[in-house]
Scaffold this motif. Structure first.
Motif, PDB file in Angstrom:
ATOM      1  N   GLU A 123       0.967  -1.269  -0.108  1.00  0.00           N
ATOM      2  CA  GLU A 123      -0.077   0.114  -0.240  1.00  0.00           C
ATOM      3  C   GLU A 123       0.748   1.322  -0.182  1.00  0.00           C
ATOM      4  O   GLU A 123       0.352   2.387  -0.497  1.00  0.00           O
ATOM      5  CB  GLU A 123      -1.118   0.006   1.333  1.00  0.00           C
ATOM      6  N   PHE A 124       2.150   1.186   0.357  1.00  0.00           N
ATOM      7  CA  PHE A 124       3.226   2.336   0.764  1.00  0.00           C
ATOM      8  C   PHE A 124       3.815   2.856  -0.651  1.00  0.00           C
ATOM      9  O   PHE A 124       4.524   3.674  -0.590  1.00  0.00           O
ATOM     10  CB  PHE A 124       3.872   2.228   1.704  1.00  0.00           C
ATOM     11  N   ILE A 125       3.444   1.846  -1.638  1.00  0.00           N
ATOM     12  CA  ILE A 125       4.166   2.192  -2.914  1.00  0.00           C
ATOM     13  C   ILE A 125       3.155   2.735  -3.713  1.00  0.00           C
ATOM     14  O   ILE A 125       2.222   2.244  -4.370  1.00  0.00           O
ATOM     15  CB  ILE A 125       4.894   0.932  -3.645  1.00  0.00           C
ATOM     16  N   ALA A 153      12.230   4.172 -10.606  1.00  0.00           N
ATOM     17  CA  ALA A 153      11.861   4.483  -9.333  1.00  0.00           C
ATOM     18  C   ALA A 153      10.687   4.180  -8.641  1.00  0.00           C
ATOM     19  O   ALA A 153       9.827   3.714  -9.566  1.00  0.00           O
ATOM     20  CB  ALA A 153      11.975   5.938  -9.208  1.00  0.00           C
ATOM     21  N   THR A 154      10.358   4.125  -7.515  1.00  0.00           N
ATOM     22  CA  THR A 154       9.111   4.093  -6.681  1.00  0.00           C
ATOM     23  C   THR A 154       8.761   5.301  -5.946  1.00  0.00           C
ATOM     24  O   THR A 154      10.019   5.676  -5.096  1.00  0.00           O
ATOM     25  CB  THR A 154       8.979   2.764  -5.842  1.00  0.00           C
ATOM     26  N   GLU A 155       7.660   5.366  -5.794  1.00  0.00           N
ATOM     27  CA  GLU A 155       7.350   6.722  -5.061  1.00  0.00           C
ATOM     28  C   GLU A 155       6.656   6.109  -3.821  1.00  0.00           C
ATOM     29  O   GLU A 155       5.510   5.366  -3.845  1.00  0.00           O
ATOM     30  CB  GLU A 155       6.582   7.892  -5.506  1.00  0.00           C
ATOM     31  N   PHE A 156       7.088   6.542  -2.434  1.00  0.00           N
ATOM     32  CA  PHE A 156       6.531   6.011  -1.095  1.00  0.00           C
ATOM     33  C   PHE A 156       5.439   7.083  -0.749  1.00  0.00           C
ATOM     34  O   PHE A 156       5.660   8.279  -0.563  1.00  0.00           O
ATOM     35  CB  PHE A 156       7.676   5.826  -0.389  1.00  0.00           C
ATOM     36  N   VAL A 157       4.254   6.430  -0.345  1.00  0.00           N
ATOM     37  CA  VAL A 157       3.048   7.144   0.267  1.00  0.00           C
ATOM     38  C   VAL A 157       2.579   6.608   1.377  1.00  0.00           C
ATOM     39  O   VAL A 157       2.863   5.412   1.779  1.00  0.00           O
ATOM     40  CB  VAL A 157       2.101   7.375  -1.020  1.00  0.00           C
ATOM     41  N   MET A 158       1.799   7.318   2.286  1.00  0.00           N
ATOM     42  CA  MET A 158       1.215   6.846   3.398  1.00  0.00           C
ATOM     43  C   MET A 158       0.132   5.841   2.905  1.00  0.00           C
ATOM     44  O   MET A 158       0.017   4.577   3.416  1.00  0.00           O
ATOM     45  CB  MET A 158       0.270   8.095   4.063  1.00  0.00           C
ATOM     46  N   ASP A 159      -0.531   6.249   1.975  1.00  0.00           N
ATOM     47  CA  ASP A 159      -1.443   4.978   0.842  1.00  0.00           C
ATOM     48  C   ASP A 159      -1.788   5.557  -0.078  1.00  0.00           C
ATOM     49  O   ASP A 159      -1.797   6.748  -0.564  1.00  0.00           O
ATOM     50  CB  ASP A 159      -2.878   4.812   2.221  1.00  0.00           C
ATOM     51  N   LYS A 160      -2.279   4.529  -0.978  1.00  0.00           N
ATOM     52  CA  LYS A 160      -2.359   4.888  -2.353  1.00  0.00           C
ATOM     53  C   LYS A 160      -3.454   5.870  -2.732  1.00  0.00           C
ATOM     54  O   LYS A 160      -3.451   6.683  -3.528  1.00  0.00           O
ATOM     55  CB  LYS A 160      -2.992   3.519  -3.041  1.00  0.00           C
ATOM     56  N   SER A 199      -4.839   8.419  -0.373  1.00  0.00           N
ATOM     57  CA  SER A 199      -4.223   9.770  -0.273  1.00  0.00           C
ATOM     58  C   SER A 199      -3.027  10.334  -0.971  1.00  0.00           C
ATOM     59  O   SER A 199      -3.006  11.497  -1.173  1.00  0.00           O
ATOM     60  CB  SER A 199      -4.078  10.110   1.235  1.00  0.00           C
ATOM     61  N   LYS A 200      -2.218   9.607  -1.192  1.00  0.00           N
ATOM     62  CA  LYS A 200      -0.911   9.757  -1.914  1.00  0.00           C
ATOM     63  C   LYS A 200       0.041  10.500  -1.029  1.00  0.00           C
ATOM     64  O   LYS A 200       0.792  11.193  -1.917  1.00  0.00           O
ATOM     65  CB  LYS A 200      -1.168  10.556  -3.514  1.00  0.00           C
ATOM     66  N   LYS A 201      -0.484  10.818   0.191  1.00  0.00           N
ATOM     67  CA  LYS A 201       0.779  11.734   0.855  1.00  0.00           C
ATOM     68  C   LYS A 201       1.995  11.064   0.937  1.00  0.00           C
ATOM     69  O   LYS A 201       2.217  10.150   1.311  1.00  0.00           O
ATOM     70  CB  LYS A 201      -0.142  11.870   2.379  1.00  0.00           C
ATOM     71  N   PRO A 202       3.020  11.741   0.670  1.00  0.00           N
ATOM     72  CA  PRO A 202       4.346  11.473   0.573  1.00  0.00           C
ATOM     73  C   PRO A 202       4.873  10.975   1.925  1.00  0.00           C
ATOM     74  O   PRO A 202       4.483  11.357   3.090  1.00  0.00           O
ATOM     75  CB  PRO A 202       5.075  12.653   0.160  1.00  0.00           C
ATOM     76  N   ASP A 203       5.761   9.664   1.874  1.00  0.00           N
ATOM     77  CA  ASP A 203       6.009   9.161   3.285  1.00  0.00           C
ATOM     78  C   ASP A 203       7.527   9.276   3.028  1.00  0.00           C
ATOM     79  O   ASP A 203       8.065   7.821   2.957  1.00  0.00           O
ATOM     80  CB  ASP A 203       5.298   7.847   3.279  1.00  0.00           C
TER      81      ASP A 203
END
Ligand SMILES: Cc1ncc(COP(=O)(O)O)c(C=O)c1O
Length: 441
Positions: free
Chosen positions: A360-362, A373-380, A382-386
Motif C-alpha cells: 500500500e505504501f508504494i 523508481a518507486t514513490e512512497f506514500v502513506m497510502d495509495k 491519499s498519495k501523501k508522501p512518506d
C-alpha cells in the motif's frame, strides 16, 4: 561468492572509524547511506568490514558499465603511462579530438558538432548557458520545477528540486523562470493525461511567455528528458516534442540535460530519443567517464564561441578521462548495453510493479529502461508522501546488503549497472522485497 553477504551490520567498526574522520575533515555535502567501500567490481561492492553488497545506486548513475570495467581500467593505465595532463583547452592531443568527434556522431542530429569538455555535469551545463547566451544574444532561460542541473551559482539558478539547495545563496543568475514539470502522478493542475492535451507544456506559451518570460529574450529551455534528482519523473508521450516545438517557434535553444539519463540508462542512448525532439545543446557527464570525472556540452559547430578566451578551463578533456570515456563507449557498443538496458529494464520494472501491487505504501512505479523508481506514500488513496518510510527502507536495505539511493520528496531510485547479471539483479530485488515486507509489518 555469496551475494550479498553481511558479516557485520553496516556501518561496521572500520567503516565507523572512516566515517568519523570524513565528518571531521570533509565538507558537509549530501551523504546518503554509511557504506564505506574497499573495492568494487561490476555490480558488487566490498566494504571495509568485509561485507559484500549489491549496488543499485551505481555511483549516482555513473557506473552504467559497472565498477572497474577491465577495458576502462586498461585504457586508464595505458593513457596514464603516456601522459596524464597537458591542458587540453590550451594545447593539443589526439585523444580529446577523437572523443569529441565520436560524441558529435553519437548525439542526435547529423550536423557537425563541437564539444566543450569540463569535469562534471554542472560544468557541462555552465558551458551550455554561455553557448546559448552567446549564440542567441539573449539572456533568459526557462527551466522546470524539480529540475537538477548543478550547484554552482549559474547552474544552481536552473536547479529547483529542493528549496535548501538555493536557500542562503541568492542572488543566483537572474532571468531564469521555472515552470511545473510533467509530473502526471501529482499533476500540478489536477488534470489527467491525455485529456489534458499537455496543458503543462501549452501553459508556457499561453501564460508564461505572455507574462514573465518574454520569448524575444529567451536564450534556451533547459530540460531533463526524465527528471532525475526531482524524483525520476517520466513525462507523458508528446510532452518533450511539444516543449521542443515551443522552444523552436520562439528561437530559443532546446538544452537537453542528459547528465543522469544519458548513455543507455533509459534504454535509448539518450533519453530524448524516446521522443522525436532533436536538442540544440546536449549535456552529459556522470557515466561518460566510466568512473572518471568528465562532462561535455555538445552543440552545432556554428554555435561555437566566435573568439578565443570566451570560455575555458584547466582540466576539461583530461586525457585519462578521455581514454576512460572512449573505452566506456566501446563497452556500451560491444556489450549491446543500450538494448540490454531496455530489455532488462522491463524485468526490473515488472518486478517493481509486482511489489507496488502488494504494498500500500508504494504509490507509483515509474521509469524507462534501467532508470526506475518507486514513490512512497502513506497510502495509495491519499498519495501523501512518506519520506520516513522511504528512508527506513533505504537503511534496512544497506544493512541487508543492497545499496539504494533516494530521489525527489519520497521516491527511491533503482539504477543498477546496465550490465548487471540477471541473477545479481534478482538477488538485489529479493533483498528489496524483504525490506518492503518488514516495512509493512
Ligand atoms: C540531470 C543532472 N544534471 C546535472 C547534474 C550535476 O552533475 P555533477 O554533480 O556532475 O556536477 C546532475 C547531478 O546529479 C544531474 O542529475
Amino acid at each position: 561468492m555469496k551475494v550479498p553477504d553481511i558479516k557485520v551490520t553496516p556501518p561496521g567498526p572500520r567503516a565507523k572509524e572512516i566515517i568519523e574522520r570524513d565528518r571531521s575533515y570533509i565538507a558537509t555535502t549530501t551523504k546518503s547511506a554509511p557504506v564505506v567501500v574497499k573495492r568494487a567490481s561490476g555490480s558488487i561492492v566490498e566494504d571495509v568490514d568485509g561485507n559484500i553488497l549489491i549496488d543499485f545506486a551505481a555511483g549516482i548513475s555513473v557506473l552504467n558499465i559497472g565498477h572497474a570495467h577491465p577495458k576502462v581500467v586498461e585504457a586508464i593505465s595505458r593513457q596514464a603511462s603516456q601522459f596524464t595532463h597537458f591542458a587540453g583547452t590550451d594545447f593539443y592531443y589526439e585523444i580529446q579530438a577523437t572523443l569529441a568527434e565520436r560524441l558529435g556522431k553519437i548525439t542526435p542530429g547529423k550536423h557537425r558538432k563541437k564539444v566543450f569538455f569540463g569535469n562534471s555535469g554542472t560544468e557541462a551545463n555552465e558551458a551550455a548557458i554561455k553557448v546559448a547566451k552567446s549564440h542567441t544574444k539573449r539572456q533568459m532561460f526557462l527551466a522546470f520545477l524539480g529540475a537538477f542541473h548543478g550547484r554552482t551559482q549559474g547552474a544552481l539558478s536552473l536547479t529547483a528540486s529542493k528549496a535548501k539547495q538555493r536557500a542562503g545563496f541568492f542572488p543566483t543568475m537572474p532571468g531564469v523562470v521555472h515552470v511545473p514539470y510533467a509530473y502526471c502522478y501529482r499533476c500540478p493542475y489536477k488534470l489527467t493525461y491525455p485529456s489534458c492535451d499537455l496543458y503543462c507544456a501549452n501553459i508556457i506559451e499561453d501564460v508564461y511567455m505572455k507574462t514573465v518570460a518574454p520569448p524575444e529574450d529567451l536564450a534556451g529551455v533547459f530540460v531533463e528528458p526524465v527528471q532525475g534528482e526531482g524524483g525520476y519523473i517520466v513525462p507523458p508521450p508528446g510532452w518533450m516534442d511539444r516543449i521542443a516545438k515551443i522552444a523552436k517557434d520562439h528561437g530559443a535553444l532546446l538544452i537537453d540535460d542528459e547528465v543522469q539519463s544519458g548513455l543507455g540508462r533509459t534504454g535509448k542512448m539518450w533519453a530524448i530519443e524516446h521522443s522525436d525532439a532533436v536538442p540544440d545543446i546536449l549535456t552529459m557527464a556522470k557515466s561518460l567517464g566510466g568512473g572518471l570525472p568528465i562532462g561535455a556540452a555538445v552543440y552545432p559547430a556554428d554555435m561555437d564561441f566566435k573568439e578565443s578566451g570566451k570560455h575555458s578551463n584547466t582540466f576539461g578533456g583530461n586525457p585519462v578521462a578521455c581514454a576512460a570515456s572512449l573505452a566506456t563507449l566501446d563497452v556500451i557498443e560491444e556489450e549491446g548495453l543500450v538494448a540490454r538496458s531496455a530489455k532488462i529494464g522491463e524485468h526490473l520494472a515488472k518486478r517493481l510493479d509486482e511489489m507496488a501491487e502488494r504494498y500500500e505504501f508504494i504509490g507509483d512505479r515509474r521509469g524507462l529502461g534501467m532508470m526506475q523508481a518507486t514513490e512512497f506514500v502513506m497510502d495509495k488513496h491519499s498519495k501523501k508522501p512518506d519520506p520516513k518510510r522511504r528512508d527506513a527502507i533505504e537503511k534496512d536495505a544497506y544493512q541487508h546488503g543492497l545499496i539504494l539511493l533516494p530521489c525527489g520528496d519520497s521516491a527511491m531510485r533503482y539504477i543498477p549497472a546496465l550490465n548487471i547479471p540477471r541473477d545479481v539483479l534478482d538477488a538485489g530485488l529479493d533483498v528489496l522485497e524483504e525490506c518492503f515486507k518488514r516495512a509493512a509489518t
